[in-house]
Design a protein around this motif. Structure first.
Motif, short mmCIF file in Angstrom:
data_model
loop_
_atom_site.label_atom_id
_atom_site.label_comp_id
_atom_site.label_asym_id
_atom_site.label_seq_id
_atom_site.Cartn_x
_atom_site.Cartn_y
_atom_site.Cartn_z
N ALA A 205 -5.90 -10.85 9.41
CA ALA A 205 -4.61 -10.94 8.73
C ALA A 205 -4.66 -10.41 7.30
CB ALA A 205 -4.12 -12.38 8.73
N THR A 206 -5.82 -9.91 6.86
CA THR A 206 -5.95 -9.40 5.50
C THR A 206 -5.53 -7.94 5.45
OG1 THR A 206 -7.74 -10.94 4.98
CG2 THR A 206 -7.52 -9.01 3.56
N VAL A 207 -4.69 -7.63 4.47
CA VAL A 207 -4.17 -6.26 4.30
C VAL A 207 -4.56 -5.76 2.92
CG1 VAL A 207 -2.08 -4.86 4.08
CG2 VAL A 207 -2.24 -6.59 5.89
N HIS A 208 -5.14 -4.56 2.86
CA HIS A 208 -5.41 -3.88 1.59
C HIS A 208 -4.52 -2.63 1.56
CE1 HIS A 208 -8.95 -6.35 0.72
NE2 HIS A 208 -9.30 -6.20 1.99
N LYS A 209 -3.54 -2.63 0.68
CA LYS A 209 -2.62 -1.50 0.58
C LYS A 209 -2.91 -0.72 -0.69
CE LYS A 209 1.08 0.83 1.92
NZ LYS A 209 1.12 1.59 3.19
N ALA A 210 -3.41 0.49 -0.54
CA ALA A 210 -3.74 1.31 -1.71
C ALA A 210 -2.47 1.76 -2.42
CB ALA A 210 -4.56 2.53 -1.28
N VAL A 211 -2.52 1.71 -3.75
CA VAL A 211 -1.41 2.21 -4.56
C VAL A 211 -1.68 3.68 -4.85
CG1 VAL A 211 -0.23 2.03 -6.78
CG2 VAL A 211 -0.96 -0.05 -5.58
N ASP A 212 -0.84 4.55 -4.31
CA ASP A 212 -1.01 5.99 -4.49
C ASP A 212 0.35 6.67 -4.40
OD1 ASP A 212 -0.41 5.97 -1.76
OD2 ASP A 212 -2.52 6.11 -1.17
N SER A 213 0.35 7.97 -4.20
CA SER A 213 1.61 8.72 -4.16
C SER A 213 2.48 8.31 -2.97
CB SER A 213 1.32 10.22 -4.10
OG SER A 213 0.52 10.53 -2.96
N THR A 214 1.84 7.83 -1.89
CA THR A 214 2.61 7.41 -0.72
C THR A 214 3.12 5.98 -0.86
OG1 THR A 214 0.65 6.61 0.46
CG2 THR A 214 1.24 8.94 0.74
N PHE A 215 2.49 5.23 -1.75
CA PHE A 215 2.92 3.85 -1.99
C PHE A 215 2.79 3.52 -3.48
CE2 PHE A 215 2.22 -0.76 -2.35
CZ PHE A 215 3.31 -1.24 -1.64
N PRO A 216 3.72 4.05 -4.29
CA PRO A 216 3.71 3.66 -5.71
C PRO A 216 4.07 2.20 -5.85
CG PRO A 216 5.67 4.95 -5.19
CD PRO A 216 4.80 4.98 -3.97
N LEU A 217 3.48 1.53 -6.81
CA LEU A 217 3.74 0.10 -6.97
C LEU A 217 5.05 -0.09 -7.72
CD1 LEU A 217 2.79 -2.72 -6.39
CD2 LEU A 217 1.48 -2.69 -8.51
N THR A 218 6.11 -0.28 -6.95
CA THR A 218 7.42 -0.59 -7.50
C THR A 218 7.85 -1.96 -6.98
OG1 THR A 218 8.63 0.42 -5.65
CG2 THR A 218 8.03 1.87 -7.50
N GLU A 219 8.83 -2.54 -7.64
CA GLU A 219 9.33 -3.83 -7.18
C GLU A 219 9.84 -3.73 -5.74
OE1 GLU A 219 9.69 -3.64 -11.65
OE2 GLU A 219 10.07 -2.31 -9.95
N LYS A 220 10.56 -2.66 -5.44
CA LYS A 220 11.13 -2.46 -4.09
C LYS A 220 10.03 -2.36 -3.05
CE LYS A 220 14.24 0.67 -1.54
NZ LYS A 220 13.28 1.17 -0.53
N ASN A 221 9.00 -1.57 -3.32
CA ASN A 221 7.92 -1.40 -2.36
C ASN A 221 7.16 -2.70 -2.14
OD1 ASN A 221 8.49 1.25 -1.87
ND2 ASN A 221 6.88 2.07 -3.19
N LEU A 222 6.95 -3.46 -3.21
CA LEU A 222 6.23 -4.72 -3.08
C LEU A 222 7.03 -5.72 -2.26
CD1 LEU A 222 3.78 -6.44 -3.77
CD2 LEU A 222 4.88 -7.07 -5.93
N ILE A 223 8.34 -5.78 -2.49
CA ILE A 223 9.21 -6.68 -1.72
C ILE A 223 9.17 -6.32 -0.24
CG2 ILE A 223 11.62 -7.33 -1.30
CD1 ILE A 223 12.04 -6.99 -4.38
N GLU A 224 9.27 -5.03 0.06
CA GLU A 224 9.24 -4.59 1.46
C GLU A 224 7.91 -4.90 2.12
OE1 GLU A 224 10.23 -0.46 1.40
OE2 GLU A 224 12.39 -0.80 1.06
N LEU A 225 6.81 -4.74 1.37
CA LEU A 225 5.49 -5.05 1.90
C LEU A 225 5.36 -6.54 2.22
CD1 LEU A 225 2.62 -3.93 2.50
CD2 LEU A 225 2.02 -4.50 0.13
N ILE A 226 5.87 -7.39 1.32
CA ILE A 226 5.81 -8.84 1.53
C ILE A 226 6.66 -9.26 2.73
CG2 ILE A 226 6.42 -11.08 0.52
CD1 ILE A 226 5.72 -9.86 -2.23
N HIS A 227 7.87 -8.71 2.82
CA HIS A 227 8.75 -9.05 3.95
C HIS A 227 8.12 -8.62 5.27
CE1 HIS A 227 12.71 -9.31 1.42
NE2 HIS A 227 11.94 -10.38 1.31
N ALA A 228 7.53 -7.43 5.29
CA ALA A 228 6.90 -6.94 6.52
C ALA A 228 5.74 -7.84 6.93
CB ALA A 228 6.43 -5.50 6.32
N TYR A 229 4.97 -8.29 5.95
CA TYR A 229 3.82 -9.16 6.24
C TYR A 229 4.29 -10.50 6.80
CZ TYR A 229 -0.71 -11.46 5.67
OH TYR A 229 -1.89 -12.13 5.91
#
Length: 399
Positions: free
Chosen positions: A106-130
């Motif tokens: 259940a552990t997820v490591h999501k790299a912050v890069d050009s495909t996943f910049p660390l924005t509030e929107k991206n973080l919220i979507e990642l949390i909801h998906a998890y």
């Protein structure tokens, strides 16, 4: 039976006592917490009916004779907690039960890069998906481990890095429907060491973490010391060489200019560019491409200049650890960081700590342990924060 307000506080004390000291008898808990035996029996009886506690008869009586004592322990898998550590290069998410046992796969490591910049929107979507993916675990709360310091009233991160001070954490928290608890990432790691480690009865310790900077969390009598004073723990900015290089803070010769990963890599790149290292040039084509893994390889190959960089970092680190022992009342000092992902460096620091001179010899031995590097230690620490705030200090229903 519903517990009164006073009994609820005593229930929380009982839970914390079991987390900090392990399984205990009712009599031992009553003595430790100053609760009368009758009240202890009543409250723990309710907690057993609720499914929060369970009994175990694995321990013999204090004298070794007679019938076995009945021990109380916290029931596992009663609730699940999600831990998130956010960093400039990666977001790590994990899931544990109420005893800190990791849910497998259940552990997820999501790299912050050009495909996943660390924005509030991206973080919220990642949390909801998890949460959606792991909805079968009925996650009770979320712990969030952040770099810098969390200001609860404004829900902001206090940091000298503009990115984090401008990060809209409040918008992230508002989008999560279950309780969210936020704290500095190293303080979360210290909470995991306190509540979830198999090492019990160590209530006074220093947890030192080396990453981009160097920060320490001091736990005294089972509580994080100086939690509201943001200067407490900034050991990376203790000056170890007044004639050293200028740190980002404006002072010269801070510890982090010698022992933090960015500074060590910076020095190795400079050495490579000036031709002072013999093995790094075999590993990378240009200094800008050099990373920590290349520094590890050069160290393993015996590169003289890289060895000097590492030796100097470890010597200054040992110096500050020894200084801490003369200022703080500790039973243990734990050191953690990605630098110690390299076993040779980890063993070297442990050896230096073992031979360092003690000013005063005392019967009480202070544990000084270099912990194996764990990439999800911050996320597990975030779970520990959620467990402490929601399960130990809160009133959880049995579900």
């Amino acid at each position: 039976m519903a517990l009164s307000k006073k009994q609820t506080l005593q229930r929380n004390q009982i839970l914390e006592g079991l987390y900090l000291h392990g399984s205990q008898s009712r009599a031992d808990l009553a003595r430790r917490l100053g609760i009368t035996p009758a009240t202890m029996t009543e409250i723990t009886g309710v907690m057993i009916k609720q499914g929060v506690l369970m009994e175990s008869g694995d321990s013999t009586s204090d004298s070794g004779l007679g019938r076995k004592r009945v021990l109380l322990k916290v029931r596992p898998q009663l609730a699940y907690y999600m831990g998130i550590e956010v960093g400039e290069g990666k977001v790590t998410i994990c899931l544990t039960d109420n005893l800190g046992q990791l849910v497998e796969n259940a552990t997820v490591h999501k790299a912050v890069d050009s495909t996943f910049p660390l924005t509030e929107k991206n973080l919220i979507e990642l949390i909801h998906a998890y949460i959606s993916t792991h909805c079968g675990y009925s996650i009770k709360a979320v712990g969030l481990a952040v770099p810098g310091h969390y200001e609860q009233e404004s829900q902001t991160i206090v940091s000298n890095q503009t990115f984090w001070s401008n990060f809209d954490l409040a918008s992230v928290i508002s989008e999560i429907s279950i309780p969210v608890y936020v704290k500095n990432n190293v303080k979360c790691m210290a909470l995991a060491q306190l509540y979830l480690s198999s090492t019990k009865n160590k209530l006074n310790f220093l947890f030192l973490n080396l990453k981009r900077g160097i920060f320490a969390s001091y736990v005294y009598d089972g509580h994080i010391y100086g939690d509201k004073n943001y200067l407490v723990g900034e050991v990376g900015h203790l000056v170890v060489n007044p004639n050293g290089e200028q740190c980002e803070c404006g002072k010269a010769g801070c510890l982090q200019t010698y022992a933090s990963i960015p500074w060590m890599v910076k020095k190795a790149r400079h050495a490579l560019a000036s031709g002072k290292t013999s093995y790094l040039k075999l590993l990378v084509d240009c200094p800008e491409e050099m990373a920590l893994g290349d520094l590890f390889c050069a160290y393993q190959m015996g590169d003289e200049f890289v060895h000097r960089i590492v030796e100097q970092a470890l010597d200054y680190l040992v110096l500050q650890i020894n200084n801490s022992q003369m200022i703080l009342d500790v039973d243990a000092i734990y050191i953690h960081g990605k630098l110690f992902e390299e076993p040779l460096i980890m063993r070297k620091l442990q050896a230096k700590l073992a031979i360092s001179t003690q000013v005063v010899q005392q019967e009480r031995a202070i544990i000084r342990q270099v912990l194996p590097y764990c990439p999800n230690r911050g996320a597990i620490g975030a779970c520990a924060l959620a467990i402490k705030r929601h399960f130990i200090e809160g009133e959880i229903e049995n579900s």
